[in-house]
Design a protein around this motif. Structure first.
Motif, short mmCIF file in Angstrom:
data_model
loop_
_atom_site.label_atom_id
_atom_site.label_comp_id
_atom_site.label_asym_id
_atom_site.label_seq_id
_atom_site.Cartn_x
_atom_site.Cartn_y
_atom_site.Cartn_z
N UNK A 202 37.61 18.14 52.12
CA UNK A 202 38.11 19.59 51.99
C UNK A 202 36.88 20.43 51.95
N UNK A 203 35.76 19.96 51.43
CA UNK A 203 34.58 20.96 51.66
C UNK A 203 34.17 20.91 53.36
N UNK A 204 34.14 19.55 53.75
CA UNK A 204 33.96 19.47 55.36
C UNK A 204 35.09 20.41 55.90
N UNK A 205 36.10 20.62 55.52
CA UNK A 205 37.15 21.36 56.36
C UNK A 205 36.78 22.83 56.28
N UNK A 206 36.39 23.04 55.01
CA UNK A 206 35.95 24.73 54.79
C UNK A 206 35.03 24.95 55.90
N UNK A 207 33.76 24.13 55.78
CA UNK A 207 32.78 24.42 56.79
C UNK A 207 33.39 24.56 58.35
N UNK A 208 34.11 23.59 58.57
CA UNK A 208 34.80 23.59 59.79
C UNK A 208 35.63 25.01 60.10
#
Length: 447
Positions: A202-208
Motif C-alpha cells: 500500500x505504501x508503494x501504491x501511495x507513491x505511485x
C-alpha cells in the motif's frame, strides 16, 4: 502593493507561532526545504557539477527558466537561490499579474538596487505572459535591476520568445522518482513523529499515486494520517479510500507529441509491449481514439509499406470497427492493429522512394514526357511526333517493351529499392526481373 508580490513576508507569517484560531499549516509548507541541500530529486542540477551548483560555486548566478512538471521544487529552488545569493526574493504569478503590477515591481526593484540590494524576481507560470509582456522584462534584466527566475511546466522553446530565451538559461527539473518520493515520505514521518499506517504494498501504491509530484504526495500523506487507523491498510483498501491522481497529459501540448512519438517509434522498433503501453497511456490521458486510428494508419504506410500490404487494410478495418462500436470495444480493435503493426515486417522503401521522386520532380521542373508516350488526339499533334514510336507493351515479348518513360535528358534513377523483408522480397525479385528485361530490350534496340 509591494507586499502583494513579496512572499518573504508571507513566509515569515507562515513560520510564526499559530494560535487556536489559525488553521494548521499544510504538510507541504511545513516540510519546505530551508537550504538547497535539502531539496530532494534535483541533484543533477543542484550538485557541484550541475548547472546551478556550478553557478553558485562561481558566485555568478544568471537569469533562469526552471522547466519541469508540477511538484518538483521550482518555487522552493527559486526562493533558496535568493537566500543563497543575498537577493531580495519577490514572487509573482503570470496568471494574476498585469502590466501595472509589473511596473510597481520593477520600480521597487530599482529603488532596492539604489540602496545596494539586488532582486530575484520569481515569475510562476511565466509562459502565461504573452510575447509582448515577456519583452517587458528585457531592459530590467539587461541593466541588472532584476535577476529573473521563471517557472513553467510548458516547453520554453514553444512558449517563450527568442529574446527572453537568449538572456536566460533553461534548467530542466525532472519528476521525482519512487526513490525520491520514499525519501520525502520518510521526512514526513519524522516531522509527524509516526509511521504511515500502510502495509508495504500500500505504501508503494501511495507513491505511485503521486505520479512524481512531491506536493501531491505530501497532500496524500496528510489524508492518510488523518484517518487514525487501528490497523495498517493493504493496497486494495487504500485504493478504495484514495483516488489515483490523474496522469499528466495535455492533448494539445508537448506531452501529446511526446507520447505519440513514443508510440510510433515503439511500433517502428517492433516492440508490441511498449507500443501497447504508450497507446494505453494516451487513451488513459483522454486522447481521442480517432486521432490514434489516423496515426497508426500513417505508421502502416510509412514504416511497413509493401513489406506487409495487409497492414494498412488492418488499420482501416480497426478504424471502421471503432466508428461502428465506439468505446471500449472499438479501442480493443485499435489495440489489435497496434500489435499487428509492431510485429509486421518493416520497410520504408516506398516512403523513401516517394520523397526521392518529389526531389527529382522539383529538380527537373516542367520537363516534358518523351514524345513516344504523349497522347495524340489531333492530327496536328501527330504531325508534331506525339505518340510516334510508342510500343504497346501487351504486344511485346513477355508483355514488356522496356521503353524509356522518363523525360529526355533525365538519367534514369532508381527510386524504389525494396529490402529483403516480408512481401517486398517478392517485389524485389520483380524489380530485378524487369531491370534485366529492360537492359535486354535496350540492347536489342541498340540504345
Amino acid at each position: 502593493m509591494a507586499d502583494l508580490f513579496n512572499t518573504s513576508a508571507a513566509s515569515e507569517t507562515a513560520n510564526a507561532p499559530t494560535d487556536e484560531t489559525q488553521a494548521p499549516r499544510p504538510l507541504a509548507d511545513r516540510l519546505r526545504p530551508q537550504v538547497l541541500s535539502e531539496v530532494i530529486g534535483q541533484g543533477a542540477v543542484l550538485g557541484a557539477d550541475g548547472p546551478l551548483g556550478a553557478m553558485l560555486g562561481a558566485g555568478a548566478l544568471s537569469s533562469l527558466i526552471l522547466w519541469g512538471p508540477p511538484g518538483v521544487g521550482k518555487t522552493t529552488i527559486a526562493r533558496l537561490l535568493a537566500q543563497a545569493t543575498d537577493l531580495h526574493f519577490v514572487q509573482i504569478s503570470a496568471i494574476f499579474t498585469g502590466v501595472p503590477d509589473l511596473r510597481k515591481v520593477f520600480e521597487a526593484a530599482r529603488m532596492r538596487r539604489g540602496n545596494g540590494q539586488g532582486t530575484l524576481l520569481f515569475v510562476d507560470e511565466i509562459h502565461r505572459f504573452n510575447k509582448a509582456q515577456q519583452d517587458g522584462f528585457l531592459p530590467y534584466m539587461e541593466d541588472g535591476t532584476i535577476l529573473l527566475v521563471g517557472a513553467t511546466t510548458e516547453n520554453p522553446s514553444f512558449e517563450l520568445n527568442a529574446a527572453l530565451m537568449s538572456r536566460a538559461q533553461v534548467i530542466v527539473l525532472t519528476r521525482l522518482t519512487l526513490a525520491d518520493l520514499e525519501l520525502l515520505t520518510q521526512r514526513a514521518e519524522r516531522a509527524l513523529d509516526r509511521a504511515l499506517p500502510l502495509k508495504a504494498e500500500a505504501r508503494e501504491a501511495l507513491l505511485e499515486m503521486a505520479d512524481g509530484d512531491g506536493r501531491a504526495l505530501l497532500n496524500l500523506i496528510e489524508q492518510v494520517m488523518a484517518w487514525r487507523l487501528k490497523a495498517p491498510l493493504d493496497r486494495e483498501s487504500l485504493s478504495k479510500r484514495l483516488m489515483r491522481r490523474a496522469a499528466k497529459y495535455d492533448k494539445n501540448g508537448e506531452e501529446h507529441y511526446n507520447l505519440i512519438s513514443a508510440l510510433h517509434k515503439s511500433v517502428r522498433g517492433s516492440d508490441p509491449d511498449a507500443a501497447l503501453y504508450w497507446f494505453a497511456r494516451m487513451l488513459e490521458g483522454g486522447e481521442d481514439p480517432r486521432f490514434l486510428a489516423r496515426r497508426i494508419t500513417r505508421m502502416a504506410i510509412e514504416d511497413i509499406g509493401l513489406a506487409d500490404p495487409q497492414a494498412q487494410a488492418r488499420c482501416l478495418e480497426a478504424w471502421q470497427i471503432f466508428e461502428r462500436l465506439g468505446s471500449p470495444e472499438g479501442e480493443l480493435a485499435l489495440a489489435g492493429a497496434v500489435t499487428y503493426l509492431a510485429l509486421a515486417p518493416k520497410s520504408n522503401a516506398v516512403y523513401m522512394a516517394y520523397n526521392a521522386a518529389r526531389r527529382l520532380a522539383k529538380k527537373t521542373g516542367s520537363e516534358m514526357p518523351p514524345a513516344h508516350i504523349l497522347n495524340a488526339p489531333t492530327t496536328m499533334m501527330k504531325e508534331q511526333g506525339y505518340g510516334a514510336g510508342y510500343a504497346y507493351d501487351h504486344d511485346a515479348e513477355d508483355g514488356f517493351s522496356g521503353q524509356n518513360y522518363f523525360p529526355d535528358g533525365v538519367k534514369r534513377p532508381v527510386l524504389y529499392a525494396p529490402p529483403e523483408r516480408g512481401f517486398e522480397r517478392e517485389l524485389k525479385k520483380r524489380v530485378e526481373y524487369f531491370a534485366r528485361l529492360r537492359s535486354k530490350r535496350q540492347g536489342e534496340r541498340g540504345t
